[in-house]
Design a protein around this motif. Structure first.
Motif, PDB file in Angstrom:
ATOM      1  N   CYS A  13      20.755  65.397 -27.734  1.00  0.00           N
ATOM      2  CA  CYS A  13      19.456  65.661 -27.252  1.00  0.00           C
ATOM      3  C   CYS A  13      19.185  66.950 -26.837  1.00  0.00           C
ATOM      4  O   CYS A  13      18.252  67.644 -27.043  1.00  0.00           O
ATOM      5  CB  CYS A  13      19.074  64.446 -26.218  1.00  0.00           C
ATOM      6  N   VAL A  17      16.713  70.330 -28.561  1.00  0.00           N
ATOM      7  CA  VAL A  17      15.796  71.104 -28.182  1.00  0.00           C
ATOM      8  C   VAL A  17      16.149  72.365 -27.714  1.00  0.00           C
ATOM      9  O   VAL A  17      15.254  73.391 -28.023  1.00  0.00           O
ATOM     10  CB  VAL A  17      15.224  70.252 -26.706  1.00  0.00           C
ATOM     11  N   LEU A  76      13.841  66.917 -19.905  1.00  0.00           N
ATOM     12  CA  LEU A  76      14.585  66.107 -21.095  1.00  0.00           C
ATOM     13  C   LEU A  76      15.238  64.962 -20.653  1.00  0.00           C
ATOM     14  O   LEU A  76      15.644  64.354 -21.916  1.00  0.00           O
ATOM     15  CB  LEU A  76      15.294  67.270 -21.883  1.00  0.00           C
ATOM     16  N   HIS A  77      15.485  64.720 -19.571  1.00  0.00           N
ATOM     17  CA  HIS A  77      16.462  63.585 -19.424  1.00  0.00           C
ATOM     18  C   HIS A  77      15.835  62.876 -18.112  1.00  0.00           C
ATOM     19  O   HIS A  77      15.225  63.797 -17.373  1.00  0.00           O
ATOM     20  CB  HIS A  77      17.620  63.725 -19.330  1.00  0.00           C
ATOM     21  N   GLN A  85      21.910  57.448 -19.245  1.00  0.00           N
ATOM     22  CA  GLN A  85      20.489  57.828 -20.006  1.00  0.00           C
ATOM     23  C   GLN A  85      20.236  56.967 -21.024  1.00  0.00           C
ATOM     24  O   GLN A  85      20.891  56.886 -22.212  1.00  0.00           O
ATOM     25  CB  GLN A  85      20.482  59.273 -20.519  1.00  0.00           C
ATOM     26  N   ILE A 157      15.895  61.183 -29.991  1.00  0.00           N
ATOM     27  CA  ILE A 157      15.767  62.723 -30.093  1.00  0.00           C
ATOM     28  C   ILE A 157      14.310  63.095 -30.140  1.00  0.00           C
ATOM     29  O   ILE A 157      13.681  64.051 -29.603  1.00  0.00           O
ATOM     30  CB  ILE A 157      16.721  63.401 -31.167  1.00  0.00           C
ATOM     31  N   LYS A 160      11.847  63.113 -27.250  1.00  0.00           N
ATOM     32  CA  LYS A 160      12.290  64.251 -26.497  1.00  0.00           C
ATOM     33  C   LYS A 160      11.891  65.631 -27.259  1.00  0.00           C
ATOM     34  O   LYS A 160      11.153  66.310 -26.434  1.00  0.00           O
ATOM     35  CB  LYS A 160      13.689  64.295 -26.117  1.00  0.00           C
ATOM     36  N   LYS A 163       8.036  65.314 -26.436  1.00  0.00           N
ATOM     37  CA  LYS A 163       7.709  65.833 -24.909  1.00  0.00           C
ATOM     38  C   LYS A 163       7.899  67.415 -24.553  1.00  0.00           C
ATOM     39  O   LYS A 163       7.310  67.930 -23.875  1.00  0.00           O
ATOM     40  CB  LYS A 163       8.799  64.916 -23.886  1.00  0.00           C
TER      41      LYS A 163
END
Length: 174
Positions: A13, A17, A76-77, A85, A157, A160, A163
């Motif tokens: 993940c 990004v 991101l988390h 997670q 993914i 994320k 986002k």
């Protein structure tokens, strides 16, 4: 160039990004923080090695500020869940930041303070001096770039990435 070693659940993940982040020259998925020499994916997933799945993100501070790299990490988390997670559960998925210098440790602690305002629960991100960093197997490097149609990419993914695009579009490539 500066490198941060960050763990926020499955390394695929964060890798996905940061691979698309302007100013990032390298993202290496790997393992650190444990006691087992030369770990591999299966030993780390057993939860017995003490290692976390992490990414080593190397970036140019003249292109992207280090604070932005860290703020993206917290976006991101979920840094408020201990050793988990989403469906990924175990110490290998812990929220973690591995520092190389005391200055970097202070920077990480400041990022936690700054980002705590975005969360109602306390941030539980571990801040630890980095030990040996072990690159993950080739299969895990740029997983999203190689497997964009995989189910995990669509379900985990892609949201994320959406986002990240919503909040950090200035810093992301296509």
């Amino acid at each position: 160039m500066k490198t941060f070693i960050l763990g926020g659940g499955c390394f695929w993940c964060l890798d996905a990004v940061y691979q698309k982040t302007k100013g990032v020259s390298s993202v290496v998925s790997g393992y650190t923080g444990g006691h087992f020499p030369d770990p591999d994916y299966y030993s780390v997933c057993s939860g017995m090695t003490g290692h976390a799945e992490v990414v080593a993100v190397t970036f140019d501070e003249d292109v992207i500020p280090q604070e932005t790299v860290l703020d993206m990490f917290f976006a991101l988390h979920d840094p408020t869940t201990l050793n988990r997670q989403g469906y990924d559960v175990g110490t290998q998925y812990r929220s973690s930041m591995f520092y190389m210098t005391d200055t970097e440790r202070a920077l990480f602690e400041e990022a936690i303070e700054r980002n705590q305002t975005l969360w109602t629960a306390p941030i539980v991100t571990e801040v630890t001096r980095v030990g040996t960093f072990y690159p993950a197997e080739d299969f895990h490097q740029d997983y999203y770039g190689k497997n964009p149609d995989a189910g995990y990419c669509h379900v985990i993914i892609n949201p994320k990435l959406a986002k990240a695009r919503k909040y950090y579009s200035r810093w992301l490539t296509a």
